[in-house]
Scaffold this motif. Structure first.
Motif: not given
Length: 131
Positions: A34-36, A43-47, A52-54, A73-74
């Motif tokens: 998930v981090n990759t 460019g990093g964790k989405p603001s 997040s998951y697969f 998810s937000k």
């Protein structure tokens, strides 16, 4: 994901990966985590996203590609992108369908897929594809 409550996914977020292996030799390696995926997409964790998951990993008939959903998810609303991994060049590509969420898919042949797209609430009527 299915059968998980959101607190379970938040706690395991950093441990979510797509792994491939040889079941006879019991050898497995990680293709992506998930981090990759977040780095490749944002460019990093989405603001503003909680986790997040697969989901739904599928091989092409010739075994050269895998497709999968990269879910985010937000505020308990799910967003998804279609992920593609190419074994020939070991690269990932992510496709965003603007106001649509891909939810299920299958290969038609080695290079074409059919997929279900769900329209997000309160969105435009266009279907634009972004890579």
């Amino acid at each position: 994901g299915y059968g998980y409550n959101h607190s379970d996914l938040k706690e395991s977020n950093n441990n979510n990966s797509i792994v491939i292996g040889d079941i006879n030799k019991n050898l497995f390696h990680e293709l992506i985590n998930v981090n990759t995926a977040n780095k490749l997409n944002f460019g990093g964790k989405p603001s503003g996203f909680d986790f997040s998951y697969f989901n739904h990993v599928n091989f092409s008939p010739d075994g050269k590609y895998i497709i999968f959903l990269f879910m985010l998810s937000k505020n308990n609303i799910r967003y998804s992108r279609l992920g593609i991994y190419n074994f020939n060049n070991n690269k990932f590509d992510f496709i965003s369908f603007e106001d649509w969420n891909p939810s299920h898919f299958n290969f038609i042949n080695n290079n074409e897929i059919v997929l279900t797209l769900n329209k997000r609430k309160k969105s435009k009527l266009s279907l634009g594809v972004k890579r």
